[in-house]
Structures are given as C-alpha cells and as structure tokens.
Design an enzyme around this catalytic site. Sequence first.
Site, PDB file in Angstrom:
ATOM      1  N   GLU A 209      55.259  56.409  51.332  1.00  0.00           N
ATOM      2  CA  GLU A 209      53.930  55.800  51.308  1.00  0.00           C
ATOM      3  C   GLU A 209      54.011  54.300  51.010  1.00  0.00           C
ATOM      4  O   GLU A 209      53.501  53.823  50.001  1.00  0.00           O
ATOM      5  CB  GLU A 209      53.039  56.510  50.282  1.00  0.00           C
TER       6      GLU A 209
ATOM      7  N   CYS B  64      39.338  25.845  37.257  1.00  0.00           N
ATOM      8  CA  CYS B  64      39.462  25.079  36.009  1.00  0.00           C
ATOM      9  C   CYS B  64      40.461  25.753  35.078  1.00  0.00           C
ATOM     10  O   CYS B  64      40.133  26.170  33.959  1.00  0.00           O
ATOM     11  CB  CYS B  64      38.097  24.953  35.330  1.00  0.00           C
TER      12      CYS B  64
ATOM     13  N   GLY C 270      57.411  51.303  47.392  1.00  0.00           N
ATOM     14  CA  GLY C 270      58.205  50.355  46.613  1.00  0.00           C
ATOM     15  C   GLY C 270      59.290  49.638  47.379  1.00  0.00           C
ATOM     16  O   GLY C 270      60.205  49.071  46.769  1.00  0.00           O
TER      17      GLY C 270
ATOM     18  N   GLY D 207      53.176  50.299  51.249  1.00  0.00           N
ATOM     19  CA  GLY D 207      51.954  49.507  51.398  1.00  0.00           C
ATOM     20  C   GLY D 207      52.307  48.068  51.703  1.00  0.00           C
ATOM     21  O   GLY D 207      52.172  47.594  52.836  1.00  0.00           O
ATOM     22  N   ARG D 208      52.783  47.346  50.677  1.00  0.00           N
ATOM     23  CA  ARG D 208      53.109  45.925  50.830  1.00  0.00           C
ATOM     24  C   ARG D 208      54.066  45.675  51.990  1.00  0.00           C
ATOM     25  O   ARG D 208      53.871  44.761  52.796  1.00  0.00           O
ATOM     26  CB  ARG D 208      53.724  45.396  49.524  1.00  0.00           C
TER      27      ARG D 208
ATOM     28  N   TYR E  96      48.106  42.792  48.822  1.00  0.00           N
ATOM     29  CA  TYR E  96      47.826  42.428  47.426  1.00  0.00           C
ATOM     30  C   TYR E  96      47.462  40.952  47.318  1.00  0.00           C
ATOM     31  O   TYR E  96      48.025  40.206  46.520  1.00  0.00           O
ATOM     32  CB  TYR E  96      49.015  42.769  46.533  1.00  0.00           C
TER      33      TYR E  96
END
Length: 381
Positions: A242, A316, A206, A244-245, A345
């Site tokens: 842990e 569309c 986070g 990620g981003r 992501y």
Amino acid sequence: MTRPVYVHDLDGLDRHVRAIRAALPPRTELLYAVKANPEPDVLRTLAPVVDGFETASRGELRRLAKVLPGRAPAAYAGPGKTDGDLAAALAAGVARIHVESPAELRRLGALAAAAGVPARVLLRVNLPLEVAGASLVMGGRPSPFGMDPADAVECARRPPPGIEVHGVHAHLASGLDAPLAGAVAAAVVRWSVAEIGAHEVDVGGGMAVDYAQPAARFDWAGYGRALGDILDGHPGLRLRVEPGRSVTVYCGAYLTEVVDVKRSYGEWFAVVAGGTHHLRTPAAKGHAHPFTVHPRPDAAGPRTDGGPVTVVGQLCTPKDVLSRSADVGPIGVGDVLVFAMSGAYAWNISHRDFLLHEPPEFRTGDPHRLAAEWAARPVGS
C-alpha cells in the site's frame, strides 16, 4: 501576479503507476494510500491501474465515494477508530478493515453483528523487527500503531462474533530501500503464516523517496522479485502493498513567484509568494526541497549572486523555509520557482489557515511548460 499553483502531471503518474504494477508478481495486490494525495484527478488516474485504495478516515471514504462512485475501498486503517468510523467502513463495503487493538476488534464485532454483515479484518501487528536504515520506525517498540504479537494471536484464535479474520497487516517503517523492504516483508509473512496461519498479508508501504536526489527511484523490479520469492514459498498466500508517497510524489510540482530578494548579514534570501502553508513537506521532513528556476527575462530588480540562498515564504515565522543553501544560480524578483516532488504529503498536510492567505490553484499538465509561460509574461501580470 499569478497565485502559487500545484501542477499534476497525470500522464507521468499513469506511466509510473503502470510500471509499478508491472513489477509486482501475481498474487500481489497494489493499493494506493489515499492519505498521500487525495486530489480527485490523482485518484481518477490511479483507479484503472491499482487494485484498490487504502483509506484512513470517514473523509477519505466520502472523497472516494464522490470521485469514484461504486468503488468500495480495499482497506480502512488507522488508530483511534470511533464506532462511527467503524460503522461507516462497514456501510461502505470496505473489503478489509485493519484492526489496531483487541478492544477495537470487540467494538467492530458488535457493530457487525448488529448490522447483520460480517466484518472482514486484517489484524495490525506491531512486530519486533530490526529496520535499521529506515527514516521512520513505527513498529518493534511501544507504539499506538497495531497490537502486540501475543494479543494478535489471541484475537486470531478467538475472534468475537461478527468478525472474520483473514490475515495480518504490518506497516512497520518508512524510508525503506528495496532490499530492506523485501526483508521486512519476508519476516512479516514468516510470522503471520507460522503464528496465525494467515492466508492474506498486507506488508504496508514505506518505500523510500530521496528528496536530495530527485532522479532516484525505488527499485520496484528488485522489490517485485523479492515478493515473488516469498510467494513461491507460500502457494496459498496473497500479498498486498500500500504505497502512497512513492506513487504520487513525482507527479506534482509547486510553482511560485519570487516577490523579494535581499541580503541579511551576508546571506541571500529569496522571498516567494506562498510558503510552507501551501507546501509543508520541507518543514515536516526537515530538508531542502529541490527546485529549479525559470528566470524572468525582463526582471529589473536585484538578483542573488548565484551562490547559496534560502528560499522562504510569506508567513510570520522563521520556520517558513522551503529550501536552504541551494546552489541553483542567480535568482531575481519575478522569477518562477518549480518545486519538484510535491505530489505527496504537500498541500493536504499544510497548515493552510495560518495567516489566512489565499490557497494555491490546481492544474494538470507539464509544470515546466507552465512555468516557462508564466516567466515569459511581463512583470506584475
């Protein structure tokens, strides 16, 4: 015309993750959350540096087994694990299974006992902590993630046969700056040690990523000092983080070409090949994704006036917006746009089958060098 392409700067990723590793104190394990970006080249680049990988599906287990054979995942997480998921985690030799509920723990114990192997677990706990300032809160309120503290205490005191409880996992929020992430980690550790005598605590990820300020970075050095202070007060404790981003977001860029420029009711629109079916991040987070323009020297079509422009894709739907009102200078047909911070992501969460457009290509290297080469080609090539 070249298809849109993702470019991963693996050298930059290697430097970034090594700096993160160096900032963390001893007795802290660095895991990478595969869900952020499971591209094989990304996993191979991270493998020599991180202490392990956090997985959350059988698909991620299979990806790791294929890309990094012989490397067992460090963690298996996520709500709604089926018996098949739990059996696969046991078979893969996952070091720690993060258990989300008492019922899941009982099912895992039965499977482990039947297989004749111990299930080593961390109990995911939904602690009632204040995380004001977080962009996404997953704890401290009714949630599908984790178990109530009283349930976790009971599970730790009376685990079913086949289960070894090693500690606690708590991923309570995202978008945390370093001081807040450090405070959350300290609170999680205090509860874990006091209530269940944990000697392992995974404080989650986070770490904040600011798309509005691409040059900003999470203060890993400050966070590392905060974790060091926690460990100084608990000599027998091991910590895990842990992210990620915050590990991979900066290493990826999405490159695409402008196919049309027009005004509508006084506002400029640039229509690009691709769109949010390739890069869902701006739609998912509701932000204007940062980008730069590589102009095509021989472009002869219309150009924006250099003021605000909305960049849209080929879908569309009016929701196919990559960036709004970006003041980036004139944009014309054939120009190449480089959407930075697309290393997490992005393609892996996109609604890629909507309209069945061709997928993007994938390359490694310097995205701006590739964009300059692309823009230098004749229009239509």
